[in-house]
Design an enzyme around this catalytic site. Structure first.
Site, short mmCIF file in Angstrom:
data_model
loop_
_atom_site.label_atom_id
_atom_site.label_comp_id
_atom_site.label_asym_id
_atom_site.label_seq_id
_atom_site.Cartn_x
_atom_site.Cartn_y
_atom_site.Cartn_z
N GLY A 168 0.82 -1.20 0.00
CA GLY A 168 0.00 0.00 0.00
C GLY A 168 0.85 1.25 0.00
N SER A 209 1.82 3.32 -2.33
CA SER A 209 1.69 4.33 -3.39
C SER A 209 0.83 5.52 -2.99
CB SER A 209 1.11 3.68 -4.66
OG SER A 209 -0.20 3.19 -4.41
N ARG A 210 0.20 5.46 -1.81
CA ARG A 210 -0.65 6.56 -1.39
C ARG A 210 -0.81 6.55 0.13
NH1 ARG A 210 -6.74 5.34 -3.36
NH2 ARG A 210 -7.25 6.57 -1.51
N SER A 266 -5.32 -0.55 13.60
CA SER A 266 -6.21 0.60 13.77
C SER A 266 -6.79 0.58 15.17
CB SER A 266 -7.36 0.54 12.74
OG SER A 266 -8.35 1.50 13.03
N TYR A 298 -14.10 -3.99 8.90
CA TYR A 298 -12.78 -3.37 8.99
C TYR A 298 -12.22 -3.53 10.40
CZ TYR A 298 -9.23 0.34 9.00
OH TYR A 298 -8.07 1.05 9.13
N ALA A 299 -13.03 -3.20 11.41
CA ALA A 299 -12.58 -3.31 12.79
C ALA A 299 -12.23 -4.74 13.15
CB ALA A 299 -13.67 -2.78 13.73
N LYS A 308 -8.92 -5.76 11.58
CA LYS A 308 -7.78 -5.14 12.25
C LYS A 308 -7.53 -5.79 13.62
CE LYS A 308 -6.44 -2.05 9.21
NZ LYS A 308 -5.11 -2.12 8.57
#
Length: 265
Positions: A30, A32-33, A152, A165-166, A169
């Site tokens: 990841g 590239s940004r 996160s 997502y949570a 992570k």
């Protein structure tokens, strides 16, 4: 709040090149940004040769050096990319997993479908597992290496709009801890970082999808005591410390960088 009021935090600190990482071979997923790009810039400016992985060549920075395209959510692609990294760099010393993805829903947990869970688990957990499985044996053989997983604070602060997502992570953090204990005897140090809200394209997308501005996004977490969100350069500085030779005994740790958002001990 002006930059003079917050110690100049509105402006990212200038990257001053020096040779702390001369000769180090680095992979940033990841890279590239967002946070990954800041980490790549930080390490490259300090002498490292940094390979990055992205699904496609970024339009904003098409000449990014040592970019390897591939989809790490696919097992065969992850293996191919990992071998390409070793071939390109001639080995590996540092791996930073910054790739991340989330799908959002205003409908809450039960509205999340199979695709939402697959995206989160494959991108945020399994991509790291696959790359580590392919690259850490080279670190073990040489008796040294450092790995950082970008987790996160949502692993302990799940929002209804982004539970997959949570969850992914939280799994990444548990995996990172177990891996750290297993590979430490071989001279490989594994740690994780748990950012709160960071000014990235991903957080901006999150805010826009909920029709909120930055202030209201912070409000979803109960407010940020610092009064502002973190900058990508801050995360890069912390990564730089964790992968350096300055902290040889820091193993299996998690560092939050969230402006005081998490109140729990």
């Amino acid at each position: 709040m002006s930059s003079s009021d917050n110690g100049g935090r509105d402006t990212a600190p200038e990257v001053v090149p020096y040779g702390e990482f001369d000769g180090k071979r680095v992979l940033v997923t990841g890279g590239s940004r967002g946070i990954g790009a800041a980490i790549s810039q930080y390490l490259r400016a300090r002498g490292a040769r940094v390979a990055t992985v992205a699904r496609s060549r970024p339009t904003q920075n098409p000449s990014l050096p040592d970019l390897i395209t591939g989809d790490l959510t696919q097992p065969a692609e992850a293996e191919r990319v990992s071998h390409a990294v070793l071939d390109r760099l001639g080995g590996i010393d540092i791996v930073v997993h910054s790739a991340g993805a989330a799908t959002l829903s205003d409908g809450g947990v039960l509205s999340m479908g199979e695709h939402d869970w697959e995206v989160a688990l494959e991108t945020n957990l399994m991509a790291a597992v696959r790359v580590d499985r392919a690259l850490i044996p080279a670190m073990k053989s040489q008796g040294s290496g450092a790995v950082v997983h970008i987790s996160s604070i949502q692993r302990r602060f799940a929002l209804g709009a982004s539970v997959p997502y949570a969850t992914s992570k939280a799994a990444l953090t548990a995996y990172s801890k177990a891996l750290a204990l297993e590979v430490a005897p071989y001279g490989v140090r594994v740690n994780s970082i748990a950012p709160g809200i960071v000014e990235t394209e991903m957080s901006q997308d999150f805010a826009n999808s909920l029709d909120d501005g930055k202030a209201e996004l912070m409000g979803l977490f109960g407010g940020v005591p610092l009064g502002d969100v973190a900058k990508t350069a801050e995360v890069a500085e912390l990564v730089g410390f964790l992968v350096s030779d300055r902290c040889p005994s820091v193993i299996g740790a998690e560092y939050a960088i969230d402006g005081g958002t998490m109140r729990s001990v």
